[in-house]
Design a protein around this motif. Sequence first.
Motif, mmCIF file in Angstrom:
data_model
loop_
_atom_site.group_PDB
_atom_site.id
_atom_site.type_symbol
_atom_site.label_atom_id
_atom_site.label_comp_id
_atom_site.label_asym_id
_atom_site.label_seq_id
_atom_site.Cartn_x
_atom_site.Cartn_y
_atom_site.Cartn_z
ATOM 1 N N LEU A 155 0.820 -1.198 0.000
ATOM 2 C CA LEU A 155 0.000 0.000 0.000
ATOM 3 C C LEU A 155 0.860 1.258 0.000
ATOM 4 N N ASP A 156 2.066 1.165 0.547
ATOM 5 C CA ASP A 156 2.995 2.302 0.538
ATOM 6 C C ASP A 156 3.351 2.741 -0.884
ATOM 7 N N HIS A 157 3.287 1.799 -1.832
ATOM 8 C CA HIS A 157 3.675 2.096 -3.215
ATOM 9 C C HIS A 157 2.571 2.823 -3.985
ATOM 10 N N VAL A 158 1.336 2.759 -3.496
ATOM 11 C CA VAL A 158 0.211 3.356 -4.215
ATOM 12 C C VAL A 158 0.352 4.877 -4.231
ATOM 13 N N ASN A 159 0.269 5.467 -5.400
ATOM 14 C CA ASN A 159 0.306 6.921 -5.557
ATOM 15 C C ASN A 159 -0.338 7.263 -6.897
ATOM 16 N N PRO A 160 -0.752 8.524 -7.092
ATOM 17 C CA PRO A 160 -1.421 8.881 -8.349
ATOM 18 C C PRO A 160 -0.574 8.668 -9.599
ATOM 19 N N GLY A 161 0.747 8.480 -9.449
ATOM 20 C CA GLY A 161 1.574 8.159 -10.595
ATOM 21 C C GLY A 161 1.154 6.854 -11.260
ATOM 22 N N LEU A 210 -8.665 5.218 -9.404
ATOM 23 C CA LEU A 210 -9.072 6.318 -8.535
ATOM 24 C C LEU A 210 -9.540 5.794 -7.182
ATOM 25 N N ALA A 211 -10.290 4.703 -7.209
ATOM 26 C CA ALA A 211 -10.772 4.110 -5.953
ATOM 27 C C ALA A 211 -9.609 3.629 -5.091
ATOM 28 N N ILE A 212 -8.604 3.027 -5.736
ATOM 29 C CA ILE A 212 -7.445 2.516 -4.992
ATOM 30 C C ILE A 212 -6.648 3.662 -4.394
ATOM 31 N N VAL A 213 -6.455 4.725 -5.178
ATOM 32 C CA VAL A 213 -5.663 5.864 -4.711
ATOM 33 C C VAL A 213 -6.365 6.578 -3.554
ATOM 34 N N PRO A 222 0.119 9.437 4.848
ATOM 35 C CA PRO A 222 0.216 10.418 3.757
ATOM 36 C C PRO A 222 1.357 10.066 2.812
ATOM 37 N N LEU A 223 1.270 10.556 1.597
ATOM 38 C CA LEU A 223 2.343 10.334 0.637
ATOM 39 C C LEU A 223 3.651 10.915 1.166
ATOM 40 N N THR A 230 2.597 14.398 -6.888
ATOM 41 C CA THR A 230 1.788 13.480 -7.698
ATOM 42 C C THR A 230 0.300 13.612 -7.398
ATOM 43 N N ILE A 231 -0.042 14.292 -6.299
ATOM 44 C CA ILE A 231 -1.455 14.538 -6.021
ATOM 45 C C ILE A 231 -2.104 15.260 -7.199
ATOM 46 N N TRP A 232 -1.324 16.098 -7.868
ATOM 47 C CA TRP A 232 -1.852 16.855 -9.000
ATOM 48 C C TRP A 232 -2.149 15.972 -10.203
ATOM 49 N N ILE A 233 -1.561 14.776 -10.244
ATOM 50 C CA ILE A 233 -1.782 13.892 -11.396
ATOM 51 C C ILE A 233 -3.252 13.525 -11.537
ATOM 52 N N ASN A 234 -4.008 13.613 -10.427
ATOM 53 C CA ASN A 234 -5.445 13.351 -10.525
ATOM 54 C C ASN A 234 -6.134 14.254 -11.546
#
Length: 359
Positions: A155-161, A210-213, A222-223, A230-234
Motif C-alpha cells: 500500500l505504501d507504493h500506491v500513488n497517483p503516478g 481512482l478508488a485505490i488511490v 500520507p504520501l 503526484t497529487i496533482w496527477i489526478n
Amino acid sequence: MLYAYVQNWVKKMLEACESKWDIVKNFVPSWFASVMGTGILAISSIMYSSYLPILNDVAVVLFYFNVLMFFAFIIPWTLRWIMYPKNAFADLKHPILSSFYPTVAVAMLVLGSDFINIGHSMFIGKIFWGIGAIGMAIFSIVIPFYMFKSDHIKLDHVNPGWYIPPVGLIVIPIAGSLIMPHLSGIWYELTVLVNYFGWGAGFFLYLALLAIVIYRFILHNPLPSTLAPTIWINLGPIGAGVIALLNLVNNSSFIPIKEPFYVFSFLFWGFGLWWAVMAIIMTIYYIKNLKLPYGMPWWAFIFPLGAYVASTHLIYGIFHYNIIDYIGFGLYWLLFGLWAITLIKTAIATYHGYPFKGH
C-alpha cells in the motif's frame, strides 16, 4: 554567446557527475514529464492568447524549446537501454518508478498535438502521434502486467503516478481525433479504433485506480514529501479526458447528437475543479507541515494542471460562461508560475548533477 553559455553549463554538469556515463546510467524515466508539461503549456498559451496576444509568441518559443528537450532526452533514454539494460529493466519493474516510463510515449502524443496546433505540420504530427500511440499501448499492458504478477506491491507504493501507464491511453485521442478527418479507408478506420480504444480503456481504468488511490489517501499514511506533487496527477485524466472526448465528438461524423457528450464533459470538468482546489490545499499543507523538497516528481504539477487549464477553455467555448474562462485564465498563470519554478530548479539541480547520482 548563448552557445558558449550552454557549452559551459554542460561542462559543469559533466564535472559534477563521477562519470559522463552517469547521465545515461541514472537517467530516470520521469524526465519526459517535462516535455509533457511544456507541451501542454504551449497549447494553453495559444488558447488564452485572446486575453494577451503575446502568448502566441510564448507558445511558439515553448514549442521549439520543447522539441529540443525531447531530442536531448531521447538520446540518453535510448542509450540506457543499450548500455545499462539491467538498470532500465529494474526501473520498469519498480512499483513506483515504472509508472513514469510511459511519459516518453505521452510526450510524443503531446508533441503531436503541438506540431498540429502550433507547428502547423499535420505530417510530423501524425508521425509523433503514431509512434506515441503504439508506445502508450505497449506500456499500458507491460507495466500493469508486471504489477499484477508481482508479490512485492504494498500500500505504501500506491500513488497517483499509477494512473500514467494505463490512463495515459486517454491522451491518444487528443491529437488522434484531429488526424481522423485527414484520413480515409483502412487508415481512417484504424485511427478511429485506436482513438476510441484509448479513451474507453483509459477512462474506465482511471475509475478503477481512482478508488485505490483514494483508499490509500484516507486509510493509509500520507504520501512521502517527495511524491506529494503526484497529487496533482489526478487532474491529468480529467483534463485530458475532457479534451480528448470533445475532440472525438467534434471530429466523429457518426455522432449526430453531440449535446449529451458536452454535458458529460462539463460534469467531468466539475470533478476536476474539486481536485484542483484539493491539490492546492494539500500542497500548501505539505509546504507548511511536511516540507516539499525538489525532485523530478515536481513535474507532476505541470501536465495535469495544464490539461485541466486547456479543458477549461474548451468547456467555455461550448457553454460560453465567462466565469469558466476566468477560472481557466487564473489557473493558467498558476500553471506558468509552477512551470517556471520547476524548470529553474531542474536546471540548477542538473547543473550540480543531482538527478544523475542514482536513486
